[in-house]
Motif scaffolding. Structure first.
Motif, short mmCIF file in Angstrom:
data_model
loop_
_atom_site.label_atom_id
_atom_site.label_comp_id
_atom_site.label_asym_id
_atom_site.label_seq_id
_atom_site.Cartn_x
_atom_site.Cartn_y
_atom_site.Cartn_z
N LYS A 82 0.00 7.87 -1.21
CA LYS A 82 -0.42 6.47 -1.23
C LYS A 82 0.68 5.56 -0.70
O LYS A 82 0.41 4.55 -0.07
N ALA A 83 1.93 5.89 -1.01
CA ALA A 83 3.06 5.03 -0.70
C ALA A 83 3.07 4.64 0.77
O ALA A 83 2.90 5.49 1.66
N GLY A 84 3.25 3.35 1.01
CA GLY A 84 3.30 2.87 2.38
C GLY A 84 1.99 2.99 3.12
O GLY A 84 1.94 2.85 4.34
N GLY A 85 0.91 3.24 2.40
CA GLY A 85 -0.40 3.33 3.03
C GLY A 85 -0.61 4.56 3.88
O GLY A 85 -1.52 4.60 4.72
N VAL A 100 1.77 -3.56 -0.12
CA VAL A 100 1.57 -2.70 1.05
C VAL A 100 2.58 -1.57 1.05
O VAL A 100 2.26 -0.42 1.39
N LYS A 101 3.81 -1.87 0.65
CA LYS A 101 4.85 -0.85 0.60
C LYS A 101 4.52 0.19 -0.48
O LYS A 101 4.90 1.35 -0.37
N GLU A 102 3.83 -0.26 -1.51
CA GLU A 102 3.59 0.62 -2.67
C GLU A 102 2.29 1.40 -2.57
O GLU A 102 2.29 2.63 -2.57
N CYS A 128 -4.72 -3.50 -4.24
CA CYS A 128 -5.58 -4.63 -3.89
C CYS A 128 -6.99 -4.20 -3.46
O CYS A 128 -7.95 -4.93 -3.68
N HIS A 129 -7.08 -3.02 -2.86
CA HIS A 129 -8.37 -2.55 -2.35
C HIS A 129 -8.88 -1.37 -3.17
O HIS A 129 -8.11 -0.47 -3.50
N ASP A 130 -10.16 -1.38 -3.47
CA ASP A 130 -10.77 -0.22 -4.11
C ASP A 130 -11.10 0.78 -3.01
O ASP A 130 -11.83 0.45 -2.08
N GLU A 144 -6.64 -17.37 4.51
CA GLU A 144 -6.80 -18.22 5.67
C GLU A 144 -5.45 -18.71 6.18
O GLU A 144 -5.32 -19.05 7.35
N CYS A 145 -4.49 -18.74 5.29
CA CYS A 145 -3.15 -19.19 5.70
C CYS A 145 -2.13 -18.05 5.66
O CYS A 145 -1.17 -18.05 6.43
N HIS A 146 -2.33 -17.11 4.74
CA HIS A 146 -1.36 -16.01 4.57
C HIS A 146 -1.96 -14.69 5.04
O HIS A 146 -3.13 -14.41 4.80
N ARG A 147 -1.14 -13.90 5.72
CA ARG A 147 -1.55 -12.54 6.05
C ARG A 147 -1.31 -11.66 4.83
O ARG A 147 -0.21 -11.66 4.28
N PRO A 148 -2.28 -10.92 4.39
CA PRO A 148 -2.11 -10.17 3.15
C PRO A 148 -1.27 -8.91 3.29
O PRO A 148 -0.85 -8.34 2.28
N HIS A 149 -1.01 -8.47 4.52
CA HIS A 149 -0.30 -7.21 4.69
C HIS A 149 1.14 -7.42 5.16
O HIS A 149 2.09 -7.06 4.47
N SER A 150 1.32 -8.01 6.32
CA SER A 150 2.66 -8.30 6.80
C SER A 150 2.60 -9.41 7.82
O SER A 150 1.52 -9.71 8.37
#
Length: 584
Positions: free
Chosen positions: A310-313, A336-338, A343-345, A395-401
């Motif tokens: 899972k680590a780092g996707g 995302v690193k973890e 966040c996602h099922d 809408e303002c922030h990218r959730p990943h990087s």
């Protein structure tokens, strides 16, 4: 091993037989199977069936045995009725169908000094003595002939190897003739060699299996043993292969116990709760029932039987490799690193993008702990930012990087103009830009971007109306950068360049009971005229034009508020005489 029911080739059948021979050699030594013959130089009698301490409910059982290491023509039998109490020995083997008395039976077979004894109990479960095991034998018992299953070598039967001859089990009278009609058929079934897995004499295991479930399969599928030694093993693997695989046939590949016409998941749902896979938004593999796209069905070195960590996707990048670069920009979101699953099922969700919770709730759970003051500000905001109020953080922030802090989707300037399009066009078309606008730093003034107690998400107090009684505190926002004394004195030679001689024209316009506010004359963001003077000023239902022309020592203002006027810092032109009056 699997075979497709239709079109099985001779080559495939040959391979099946070779595999079955290997199975038979190893399986013969297992409990409940025919034991391999002792070395010829060690005379002995071996009783093959029934096994010692066997408990049966049936009245008849086939007594089978072998003599090795000595030439014996017959053996003496005691404990059960055998005509003449003897059985002939042919090629080292002997056997007869015998009748058991109720209760304990001690069967002794001897030849000279050689002998072997087994204890067998016949009765119901309530009466069986301690130490006896349930012994399963084939229904419709009849006398057997060694040559049906064993080949003679130099006049002696080879009890360590079975003859891979097709059986007659799958007839209409016995187990039916539909054992090999599905698309995927187990190799031994396709070859009709039932005794590869089932002991025709009997076994301590149900269905007369030659070995326990998994060890039986491993005789042929030896390559899987190393896989099963990994850190995380699927529970059914320990329970037995037949939990998931039908040992005879199946409509699904690998003889899986799923439903015909359905995907692999139809098998998984036998154990796993289907509800967690069937919410509104489903992961692609879940939607098509392909559980093994992410999970190894047997064993892995990663948690939850995942095909990658899972680590780092890493597990997600097995499919989403094209997205890897977008997860490795300068600023990477900690989850995302973890683990993407924070966040996602990975299976399904009631929220878009398979989020485990609504977007704003999900963000708040982590960020409220890290930035409590920010969420206090949002809760107390008199003027909320629409995306924040509506829970649209992404809408303002990218959730990943992102390449911008704090995970902004773009530069602040471009990001703001995505919604504030008219303002963006105004700034783009303007020659003169306010300092923070010129550097793209919207937060220099709008520093309460999530929600503010001040209008326009401003960070300090600022009057938004055309007229307002002067007070320095009302212009706290502007005075954060500009001279706070700019309108303090009526005359000055240094506080402002907007003066006629030494008469302070900022004082004239602003410092009064009905003072003009900054935005009455200046554009807060940009303008096509010097000093950020506006091209027009909205006033009620009208809009007053402003035409400002800058000169070496002053300028001229043509405006709807008053008659055209010019001012000069060196040679005064207005002749105000200290009256402090302005037209309009």
């Amino acid at each position: 091993m699997e075979n497709k029911a239709s079109g099985r080739s001779a080559g495939t059948r040959s391979f099946v037989v070779v595999c079955l021979l290997a199975l038979q050699v190893v399986a013969m030594a297992a409990p409940g199977r025919v034991a391999a013959a002792p070395a010829e130089d060690t005379p002995r009698i071996t009783l093959i069936a029934p096994l010692d301490m066997a408990w049966l409910t049936e009245e008849q059982v086939f007594l089978a045995g072998a003599v090795s290491g000595a030439e014996v023509k017959s053996v003496t039998v005691k404990g059960v009725n055998v005509p003449g109490n003897t059985l002939p020995v042919d090629g080292g083997g002997f056997g007869a169908l015998v009748t058991l008395a109720k209760g304990e039976n001690t069967i002794q077979v001897s030849a000279g000094k050689l002998s072997a004894t087994v204890k067998v109990f016949r009765g119901d479960q309530k009466s069986v003595p301690k130490g006896y095991q349930r012994y399963y034998i084939h229904a419709g018992r009849k006398a057997m002939d060694c040559k049906e299953c064993h080949r003679q070598r130099r006049g002696v039967y080879d009890f360590g190897r079975n003859v891979p001859a097709p059986s007659d089990c799958t007839t209409a009278k016995c187990h039916g003739n539909k054992m090999a009609t599905e698309q995927y058929v187990h190799g031994p079934v396709g070859a009709g060699v039932c005794i590869s897995c089932h002991n025709p004499h009997g076994s301590f295991r149900k269905n007369q299996l030659a070995r326990a479930d998994r060890p039986l399969c491993m005789v042929c599928h030896q390559g899987k043993e190393e896989e099963f030694k990994k850190k995380v093993v699927h529970a059914p693997v320990d329970e037995g292969c037949s939990t998931c695989h039908d040992p005879h046939q199946s409509p699904l590949r690998f003889q899986l116990r799923g439903k015909k016409g359905e995907a692999v998941s139809s098998l998984c749902f036998n154990c796993h709760d289907k509800n967690i896979f069937s919410r509104q938004y489903q992961h692609g593999p879940v939607g098509v029932g392909d559980c093994i796209a992410c999970h190894n069905a047997h064993a892995t070195d990663t948690e939850q039987l995942l095909i990658a960590p899972k680590a780092g996707g890493e597990v997600c990048f097995q499919c989403h490799a094209d997205r890897r670069d977008s997860f490795n920009l300068k600023q990477v979101h900690d989850p995302v690193k973890e683990d993407c699953g924070l966040c996602h099922d990975p299976h399904s969700s009631d929220h878009k993008m398979q989020l485990t919770k609504p977007q704003n709730v999900l963000c708040k759970e982590c960020h409220e702990k890290k930035s409590p003051k920010l969420f206090q500000q949002i809760a107390a905001a008199k003027f909320p930012h629409a995306p924040v109020a509506e829970g649209r953080c992404a809408e303002c922030h990218r959730p990943h990087s992102s390449n911008y802090l704090p995970l902004l989707a773009d530069t602040m300037e471009k990001l703001c103009y995505q919604c504030h399009t008219e303002l963006g066009e105004e700034v783009t078309d303007s020659q003169f830009r306010h300092g923070p606008v010129k550097t793209g730093d919207c937060t220099a003034c709008h520093n309460m971007i999530h929600g503010s107690t001040f209008v326009k998400l401003l960070g300090r107090e600022f009057p938004m109306n055309f007229y307002d009684q002067y007070s320095p505190t009302k212009y706290d926002l502007c005075f954060g950068c500009h001279n706070k004394d700019i309108a303090k004195r009526q005359t000055t030679s240094e506080l402002t360049s907007f003066r006629d001689g030494e008469y302070n024209l900022h004082f004239l316009h602003v410092n009064r009971k009905k003072g003009r506010t900054c935005t009455a004359c200046h554009g807060a963001h940009a303008s096509s005229q010097a000093k950020h003077v506006r091209e027009e000023v909205p006033f009620g239902e009208w809009s007053y034009p402003i035409q400002f022309t800058k000169s070496k020592n002053g300028g001229t203002c043509v405006v709807g508020c008053h008659a055209p006027k010019s001012y000069d810092r060196v040679k005064p032109l207005l002749n105000l005489g200290g009256q402090g009056k302005a037209g309009g």
